[in-house]
Design a protein around this motif. Sequence first.
Motif, PDB file in Angstrom:
ATOM      1  N   GLN A  11       1.057  -1.082   0.238  1.00  0.00           N
ATOM      2  CA  GLN A  11       0.426  -0.134  -0.193  1.00  0.00           C
ATOM      3  C   GLN A  11       0.912   1.553  -0.069  1.00  0.00           C
ATOM      4  O   GLN A  11       2.040   1.180   0.251  1.00  0.00           O
ATOM      5  N   CYS A  12       0.308   2.030  -0.645  1.00  0.00           N
ATOM      6  CA  CYS A  12       0.926   3.558  -0.616  1.00  0.00           C
ATOM      7  C   CYS A  12       0.276   4.834  -0.374  1.00  0.00           C
ATOM      8  O   CYS A  12      -0.910   4.796   0.349  1.00  0.00           O
ATOM      9  N   HIS A  13       1.385   5.449   0.617  1.00  0.00           N
ATOM     10  CA  HIS A  13       1.158   6.185   1.776  1.00  0.00           C
ATOM     11  C   HIS A  13       1.602   7.736   1.790  1.00  0.00           C
ATOM     12  O   HIS A  13       3.130   7.914   1.396  1.00  0.00           O
ATOM     13  N   PRO A  27      -3.860   4.602  -4.552  1.00  0.00           N
ATOM     14  CA  PRO A  27      -3.759   3.683  -5.738  1.00  0.00           C
ATOM     15  C   PRO A  27      -2.690   3.457  -6.577  1.00  0.00           C
ATOM     16  O   PRO A  27      -2.460   5.369  -7.057  1.00  0.00           O
ATOM     17  N   VAL A  28      -1.748   3.021  -7.768  1.00  0.00           N
ATOM     18  CA  VAL A  28      -1.184   3.727  -8.209  1.00  0.00           C
ATOM     19  C   VAL A  28      -1.599   2.905  -9.919  1.00  0.00           C
ATOM     20  O   VAL A  28      -2.058   1.646 -10.332  1.00  0.00           O
ATOM     21  N   MET A  29      -1.569   4.205 -11.021  1.00  0.00           N
ATOM     22  CA  MET A  29      -2.642   3.801 -11.927  1.00  0.00           C
ATOM     23  C   MET A  29      -1.152   3.872 -12.493  1.00  0.00           C
ATOM     24  O   MET A  29      -0.290   4.815 -12.772  1.00  0.00           O
ATOM     25  N   GLU A  30      -1.631   3.938 -14.278  1.00  0.00           N
ATOM     26  CA  GLU A  30      -0.169   3.649 -15.143  1.00  0.00           C
ATOM     27  C   GLU A  30      -0.638   4.976 -16.041  1.00  0.00           C
ATOM     28  O   GLU A  30      -2.053   4.792 -16.628  1.00  0.00           O
ATOM     29  N   VAL A  38       1.628   7.341  -8.618  1.00  0.00           N
ATOM     30  CA  VAL A  38       0.564   6.975  -7.181  1.00  0.00           C
ATOM     31  C   VAL A  38      -0.433   8.620  -7.179  1.00  0.00           C
ATOM     32  O   VAL A  38      -0.293   9.587  -7.130  1.00  0.00           O
ATOM     33  N   THR A  39      -1.820   7.426  -7.713  1.00  0.00           N
ATOM     34  CA  THR A  39      -2.894   8.860  -7.723  1.00  0.00           C
ATOM     35  C   THR A  39      -3.254   9.341  -6.247  1.00  0.00           C
ATOM     36  O   THR A  39      -3.521   8.620  -5.307  1.00  0.00           O
ATOM     37  N   GLY A  40      -2.746  11.110  -6.291  1.00  0.00           N
ATOM     38  CA  GLY A  40      -3.467  11.393  -5.418  1.00  0.00           C
ATOM     39  C   GLY A  40      -1.831  11.996  -4.594  1.00  0.00           C
ATOM     40  O   GLY A  40      -2.411  12.964  -3.099  1.00  0.00           O
ATOM     41  N   LEU A  41      -1.459  11.252  -5.033  1.00  0.00           N
ATOM     42  CA  LEU A  41       0.400  11.666  -4.048  1.00  0.00           C
ATOM     43  C   LEU A  41       0.579  13.111  -4.346  1.00  0.00           C
ATOM     44  O   LEU A  41       0.426  13.645  -5.373  1.00  0.00           O
ATOM     45  N   GLY A  42       0.858  13.813  -3.143  1.00  0.00           N
ATOM     46  CA  GLY A  42       1.459  15.505  -3.120  1.00  0.00           C
ATOM     47  C   GLY A  42       2.191  15.261  -3.429  1.00  0.00           C
ATOM     48  O   GLY A  42       3.609  15.483  -2.935  1.00  0.00           O
ATOM     49  N   CYS A  43       3.096  17.157  -4.021  1.00  0.00           N
ATOM     50  CA  CYS A  43       4.166  17.588  -4.600  1.00  0.00           C
ATOM     51  C   CYS A  43       4.230  19.245  -3.828  1.00  0.00           C
ATOM     52  O   CYS A  43       3.491  19.612  -3.398  1.00  0.00           O
ATOM     53  N   LYS A  44       5.024  19.145  -3.458  1.00  0.00           N
ATOM     54  CA  LYS A  44       5.970  20.177  -2.180  1.00  0.00           C
ATOM     55  C   LYS A  44       6.976  20.992  -3.651  1.00  0.00           C
ATOM     56  O   LYS A  44       7.872  20.288  -3.636  1.00  0.00           O
ATOM     57  N   VAL A 160       4.418  -3.538  -5.356  1.00  0.00           N
ATOM     58  CA  VAL A 160       4.628  -1.791  -6.040  1.00  0.00           C
ATOM     59  C   VAL A 160       5.359  -1.248  -6.157  1.00  0.00           C
ATOM     60  O   VAL A 160       5.412  -0.753  -6.828  1.00  0.00           O
ATOM     61  N   LEU A 161       6.626  -1.873  -5.338  1.00  0.00           N
ATOM     62  CA  LEU A 161       7.467  -1.064  -4.991  1.00  0.00           C
ATOM     63  C   LEU A 161       7.927  -0.794  -6.659  1.00  0.00           C
ATOM     64  O   LEU A 161       8.666  -0.451  -7.285  1.00  0.00           O
ATOM     65  N   THR A 162       8.150  -2.501  -7.296  1.00  0.00           N
ATOM     66  CA  THR A 162       9.321  -2.637  -8.164  1.00  0.00           C
ATOM     67  C   THR A 162       8.446  -1.896  -9.625  1.00  0.00           C
ATOM     68  O   THR A 162       8.791  -1.069 -10.695  1.00  0.00           O
ATOM     69  N   ARG A 163       7.173  -1.776  -9.326  1.00  0.00           N
ATOM     70  CA  ARG A 163       6.216  -1.571 -10.765  1.00  0.00           C
ATOM     71  C   ARG A 163       6.797   0.848 -10.595  1.00  0.00           C
ATOM     72  O   ARG A 163       6.901   0.852 -11.161  1.00  0.00           O
ATOM     73  N   LEU A 164       7.198   1.302  -9.421  1.00  0.00           N
ATOM     74  CA  LEU A 164       7.137   2.683  -8.985  1.00  0.00           C
ATOM     75  C   LEU A 164       8.905   2.891  -9.598  1.00  0.00           C
ATOM     76  O   LEU A 164       9.150   4.395  -9.587  1.00  0.00           O
ATOM     77  N   LEU A 165       9.305   1.740  -9.676  1.00  0.00           N
ATOM     78  CA  LEU A 165      10.460   1.789  -9.976  1.00  0.00           C
ATOM     79  C   LEU A 165      11.375   1.346 -11.407  1.00  0.00           C
ATOM     80  O   LEU A 165      12.188   1.506 -11.424  1.00  0.00           O
ATOM     81  N   SER A 166      10.323   1.141 -11.694  1.00  0.00           N
ATOM     82  CA  SER A 166      10.280   0.500 -12.748  1.00  0.00           C
ATOM     83  C   SER A 166      10.961   1.582 -14.360  1.00  0.00           C
ATOM     84  O   SER A 166      11.611   0.694 -15.127  1.00  0.00           O
ATOM     85  N   ASP A 167      10.561   2.774 -14.185  1.00  0.00           N
ATOM     86  CA  ASP A 167      11.052   3.789 -15.340  1.00  0.00           C
ATOM     87  C   ASP A 167      12.746   3.798 -14.717  1.00  0.00           C
ATOM     88  O   ASP A 167      13.244   3.629 -16.005  1.00  0.00           O
ATOM     89  N   VAL A 168      13.148   3.449 -13.777  1.00  0.00           N
ATOM     90  CA  VAL A 168      14.672   4.175 -13.451  1.00  0.00           C
ATOM     91  C   VAL A 168      15.311   2.935 -13.678  1.00  0.00           C
ATOM     92  O   VAL A 168      16.634   3.016 -14.223  1.00  0.00           O
ATOM     93  N   LEU A 169      14.631   1.728 -13.413  1.00  0.00           N
ATOM     94  CA  LEU A 169      15.316   0.350 -13.955  1.00  0.00           C
ATOM     95  C   LEU A 169      15.511  -0.356 -15.034  1.00  0.00           C
ATOM     96  O   LEU A 169      16.707  -1.117 -15.211  1.00  0.00           O
TER      97      LEU A 169
END
Length: 189
Positions: A11-13, A27-30, A38-44, A160-169
Amino acid sequence: ESSFVEVYNEQCHDLYAKGAAVASNLPVMEDVIEGPVVTGLGCKAAKDAEELRTAFNTGRANRDTQVMDLGGVHERTAAIFTVILAQYAPAAVHGEEDRIMLSKLLFVDMPGAERLGMDPEVLRLREGVSLNKSLLALSLVLRRLAQEGSAEFVGYDDAVLTRLLSDVLGGNCLTLMVGKEIGRIHLQL
């Protein structure tokens, strides 16, 4: 700009969220252009290093500090701190367009597997198989990517982790991995 996400039990927080919102599962979306997001993830936004450091410390303070039988939860979560740098480059020749070059830096704090030896039964009862799913999936992805000439499928979607890192891996980028064993540090390019 930066974002800070914690991955625990698949799960992503959002670590930039306030109060109880930190615990909500995002949720993680493509995305067609950006890949997995990660949908809804805040940015600063940060104008300088001090603002970026403040944002990082804010997110770090929101990491899960709950203590269970095998230590703190944050010792068994992955955290991804993402920094997107924009560099403005004016046109070199009259008639050309100005350019903005974007760079994406990911700093990943991976959980250690050393606590598995302490009491695996308690671990299985508390968190099930998803605890080390991210570590296992990451090791399989790295192993498949390292095999020269291999046509074997790389399962980025296995966790979830490998999915989020797929572009850098597996993307067109320069990746530097720093790993620490107890008492040793390894650098690998």
